[in-house]
Design a protein around this motif. Structure first.
Motif, PDB file in Angstrom:
ATOM      1  N   ARG A  41       0.857  -1.187   0.000  1.00  0.00           N
ATOM      2  CA  ARG A  41       0.000   0.000   0.000  1.00  0.00           C
ATOM      3  C   ARG A  41       0.891   1.235   0.000  1.00  0.00           C
ATOM      4  N   PHE A  42       0.643   2.137  -0.952  1.00  0.00           N
ATOM      5  CA  PHE A  42       1.412   3.380  -1.035  1.00  0.00           C
ATOM      6  C   PHE A  42       0.418   4.515  -0.779  1.00  0.00           C
ATOM      7  N   VAL A  43       0.405   5.026   0.441  1.00  0.00           N
ATOM      8  CA  VAL A  43      -0.588   6.018   0.854  1.00  0.00           C
ATOM      9  C   VAL A  43      -0.138   7.422   0.459  1.00  0.00           C
ATOM     10  N   VAL A  44      -1.030   8.135  -0.229  1.00  0.00           N
ATOM     11  CA  VAL A  44      -0.840   9.548  -0.565  1.00  0.00           C
ATOM     12  C   VAL A  44      -1.874  10.335   0.238  1.00  0.00           C
ATOM     13  N   PRO A  45      -1.447  11.262   1.088  1.00  0.00           N
ATOM     14  CA  PRO A  45      -2.397  11.951   1.978  1.00  0.00           C
ATOM     15  C   PRO A  45      -3.129  13.127   1.340  1.00  0.00           C
ATOM     16  N   PHE A  46      -3.198  13.152   0.012  1.00  0.00           N
ATOM     17  CA  PHE A  46      -3.860  14.227  -0.719  1.00  0.00           C
ATOM     18  C   PHE A  46      -4.668  13.641  -1.869  1.00  0.00           C
ATOM     19  N   PRO A  47      -5.575  14.438  -2.453  1.00  0.00           N
ATOM     20  CA  PRO A  47      -6.403  13.927  -3.555  1.00  0.00           C
ATOM     21  C   PRO A  47      -5.578  13.573  -4.790  1.00  0.00           C
ATOM     22  N   PRO A  48      -6.145  12.779  -5.690  1.00  0.00           N
ATOM     23  CA  PRO A  48      -5.456  12.452  -6.942  1.00  0.00           C
ATOM     24  C   PRO A  48      -5.224  13.699  -7.792  1.00  0.00           C
ATOM     25  N   THR A  52       2.220  15.356  -5.744  1.00  0.00           N
ATOM     26  CA  THR A  52       2.495  14.260  -4.815  1.00  0.00           C
ATOM     27  C   THR A  52       1.908  12.951  -5.318  1.00  0.00           C
ATOM     28  N   ASP A  53       0.686  13.016  -5.799  1.00  0.00           N
ATOM     29  CA  ASP A  53       0.007  11.829  -6.313  1.00  0.00           C
ATOM     30  C   ASP A  53       0.655  11.336  -7.601  1.00  0.00           C
ATOM     31  N   VAL A  54       0.995  12.263  -8.491  1.00  0.00           N
ATOM     32  CA  VAL A  54       1.607  11.883  -9.773  1.00  0.00           C
ATOM     33  C   VAL A  54       2.919  11.139  -9.541  1.00  0.00           C
ATOM     34  N   VAL A  55       3.778  11.680  -8.672  1.00  0.00           N
ATOM     35  CA  VAL A  55       5.067  11.043  -8.403  1.00  0.00           C
ATOM     36  C   VAL A  55       4.869   9.670  -7.778  1.00  0.00           C
ATOM     37  N   ALA A  56       3.932   9.569  -6.835  1.00  0.00           N
ATOM     38  CA  ALA A  56       3.681   8.277  -6.185  1.00  0.00           C
ATOM     39  C   ALA A  56       3.262   7.231  -7.209  1.00  0.00           C
ATOM     40  N   ARG A  57       2.434   7.602  -8.155  1.00  0.00           N
ATOM     41  CA  ARG A  57       1.955   6.639  -9.154  1.00  0.00           C
ATOM     42  C   ARG A  57       3.066   6.225 -10.126  1.00  0.00           C
ATOM     43  N   VAL A  58       3.918   7.170 -10.485  1.00  0.00           N
ATOM     44  CA  VAL A  58       5.060   6.821 -11.337  1.00  0.00           C
ATOM     45  C   VAL A  58       5.985   5.863 -10.596  1.00  0.00           C
ATOM     46  N   LEU A  59       6.267   6.166  -9.342  1.00  0.00           N
ATOM     47  CA  LEU A  59       7.143   5.291  -8.550  1.00  0.00           C
ATOM     48  C   LEU A  59       6.505   3.925  -8.310  1.00  0.00           C
ATOM     49  N   ALA A  60       5.207   3.906  -8.010  1.00  0.00           N
ATOM     50  CA  ALA A  60       4.531   2.639  -7.739  1.00  0.00           C
ATOM     51  C   ALA A  60       4.641   1.697  -8.930  1.00  0.00           C
ATOM     52  N   GLU A  61       4.506   2.245 -10.112  1.00  0.00           N
ATOM     53  CA  GLU A  61       4.597   1.435 -11.333  1.00  0.00           C
ATOM     54  C   GLU A  61       5.956   0.761 -11.461  1.00  0.00           C
ATOM     55  N   ARG A  62       7.016   1.528 -11.204  1.00  0.00           N
ATOM     56  CA  ARG A  62       8.369   0.971 -11.321  1.00  0.00           C
ATOM     57  C   ARG A  62       8.694   0.057 -10.144  1.00  0.00           C
ATOM     58  N   MET A  63       8.202   0.391  -8.952  1.00  0.00           N
ATOM     59  CA  MET A  63       8.490  -0.437  -7.784  1.00  0.00           C
ATOM     60  C   MET A  63       7.890  -1.828  -7.914  1.00  0.00           C
ATOM     61  N   GLN A  64       6.679  -1.914  -8.427  1.00  0.00           N
ATOM     62  CA  GLN A  64       6.052  -3.227  -8.506  1.00  0.00           C
ATOM     63  C   GLN A  64       6.761  -4.118  -9.526  1.00  0.00           C
ATOM     64  N   GLU A  65       7.332  -3.528 -10.558  1.00  0.00           N
ATOM     65  CA  GLU A  65       8.104  -4.319 -11.505  1.00  0.00           C
ATOM     66  C   GLU A  65       9.380  -4.850 -10.863  1.00  0.00           C
ATOM     67  N   LYS A  66       9.993  -4.046 -10.016  1.00  0.00           N
ATOM     68  CA  LYS A  66      11.253  -4.446  -9.396  1.00  0.00           C
ATOM     69  C   LYS A  66      11.051  -5.369  -8.198  1.00  0.00           C
ATOM     70  N   LEU A  67       9.912  -5.214  -7.496  1.00  0.00           N
ATOM     71  CA  LEU A  67       9.668  -6.006  -6.290  1.00  0.00           C
ATOM     72  C   LEU A  67       8.865  -7.276  -6.560  1.00  0.00           C
ATOM     73  N   GLY A  68       8.196  -7.324  -7.701  1.00  0.00           N
ATOM     74  CA  GLY A  68       7.420  -8.518  -8.017  1.00  0.00           C
ATOM     75  C   GLY A  68       6.094  -8.616  -7.303  1.00  0.00           C
ATOM     76  N   GLN A  69       5.629  -7.503  -6.743  1.00  0.00           N
ATOM     77  CA  GLN A  69       4.330  -7.445  -6.075  1.00  0.00           C
ATOM     78  C   GLN A  69       3.619  -6.159  -6.492  1.00  0.00           C
ATOM     79  N   PRO A  70       2.280  -6.177  -6.579  1.00  0.00           N
ATOM     80  CA  PRO A  70       1.564  -4.937  -6.879  1.00  0.00           C
ATOM     81  C   PRO A  70       1.833  -3.861  -5.819  1.00  0.00           C
ATOM     82  N   VAL A  71       1.901  -2.620  -6.264  1.00  0.00           N
ATOM     83  CA  VAL A  71       2.026  -1.482  -5.357  1.00  0.00           C
ATOM     84  C   VAL A  71       0.843  -0.569  -5.661  1.00  0.00           C
ATOM     85  N   THR A  72      -0.112  -0.514  -4.743  1.00  0.00           N
ATOM     86  CA  THR A  72      -1.367   0.191  -4.964  1.00  0.00           C
ATOM     87  C   THR A  72      -1.362   1.537  -4.255  1.00  0.00           C
TER      88      THR A  72
END
Length: 332
Positions: A41-48, A52-72
């Motif tokens: 779970r990647f919590v963003v404390p602000f609306p989409p 802050t939200d844009v960066v989190a979503r870009v990072l989540a996409e790359r993190m899940q590829e590297k970690l082998g688990q979904p990052v939501t």
């Protein structure tokens, strides 16, 4: 022929190299040894939609590829970001819940909210910096100032007659203008809104004359000519607005400020998990594609070690605490 002194030096150098490698090896091994057992779970404390939200979503996409688990990414809003932060603080410290903290939630809110129920400095573990964005000084086109120096002269000639909009009491778009006022020794009236978007809209409409907005959200209005940009608050000129001077260049080095985001985990998260997550985030932020996507949103990719992040938080907490005290800022 090698002398005895040279041999001794070589032996000492080899020992130091081996010792450094031995000290580094356990951390590297721990980082490679941890892997998430389930989705993160990647919590963003602000609306989409915001930086802050844009960066989190870009990072989540790359993190899940590297970690082998979904990052939501989960947007949990409220109380100036405190709702989302507390959600992570109260989560299990096992590496599966992380937060995109910000300047405001990590270093400003502790000075504004007396009953937060948690302390970002002790209840969260820093993983890595993620991004930084400048603020940009913008005015409605009706304001008779073509340059930052013109604007400073106008403020000094008409103290308290111009008003600036912000995303609410205690927001970065409130604190950065107050820092500007302290550094320039000028007066403007504060008009708080429920978010930066309506404040920007009213600046475009001329209902308020000034805003020190985050660059990503103001950029399209600047490029379309609906507001006039006068200066940026970062340590160097912006790549997307290279003609604008910095605060230091207009004679206000103490008004320099950036908004930033950092990835955090609950305090007590095991070191192997923190090290692995930090390594993955650094790898992602080093990718040219990720840097380009962040730059398109007006943000700079910035990574760090957990220790460097802790030092940044201490310095920023002291800086914004001074602004809150001297400007006598309170929240509703």
């Amino acid at each position: 022929m090698t002398t005895n002194r040279e041999k001794t030096t070589m032996i000492r150098t080899t020992r130091r190299t081996l010792l450094a490698a031995a000290l580094a090896a356990p951390a590297a091994a721990r980082a490679q040894g941890w892997a998430p057992a389930r989705p993160l779970r990647f919590v963003v404390p602000f609306p989409p939609g915001g930086a802050t939200d844009v960066v989190a979503r870009v990072l989540a996409e790359r993190m899940q590829e590297k970690l082998g688990q979904p990052v939501t990414v989960e947007n949990r809003t409220g109380a100036g970001g405190n709702v989302g932060v507390e959600n992570v603080v109260r989560s299990a410290p096992d590496g599966h819940s992380i937060l995109m903290g910000t300047t405001g939630t990590l270093t400003i809110n502790p000075h504004l909210y007396t009953n937060m129920g948690f302390n970002p400095a002790t209840d969260l573990a820093g993983i890595s910096m993620a991004f930084a964005t400048d603020h940009v000084l913008i005015v409605h086109p009706s304001v008779p100032a073509q340059t930052a120096q013109d604007f400073l002269a106008l403020l000094r000639a008409r103290p308290g007659q111009l008003s600036y909009g912000s995303g609410g009491n205690g927001s970065s778009t409130h604190l950065v203008p107050e820092l500007f006022k302290l550094a320039a020794r000028v007066e403007m009236q504060h008009v708080p809104y429920r978010g930066s978007a309506p404040a920007l809209n009213d600046t475009v409409a001329g209902n308020v004359q000034v805003m020190l907005d985050q660059l990503p959200s103001a950029l399209s209005m600047i490029q379309s000519g609906r507001v006039r940009a006068l200066a940026v608050t970062g340590p160097r000129r912006s790549a997307v607005l290279p003609d604008l001077p910095t605060m230091a260049e207009i004679g206000l080095p103490d008004a320099q400020a950036t908004s930033w985001g950092a990835v955090m985990a609950p305090a007590g998260t095991p070191a192997p998990a923190v090290e692995r997550l930090a390594a993955v985030i650094r790898e992602a932020l080093a990718e040219p594609g990720v840097q380009q996507r962040l730059a398109a949103a007006g943000a700079d990719a910035v990574s760090s070690t957990p220790a460097e992040l802790a030092a940044t938080m201490r310095a920023e907490t002291e800086k914004w605490g001074r602004v809150v005290r001297e400007a006598r800022i309170t929240v509703n």
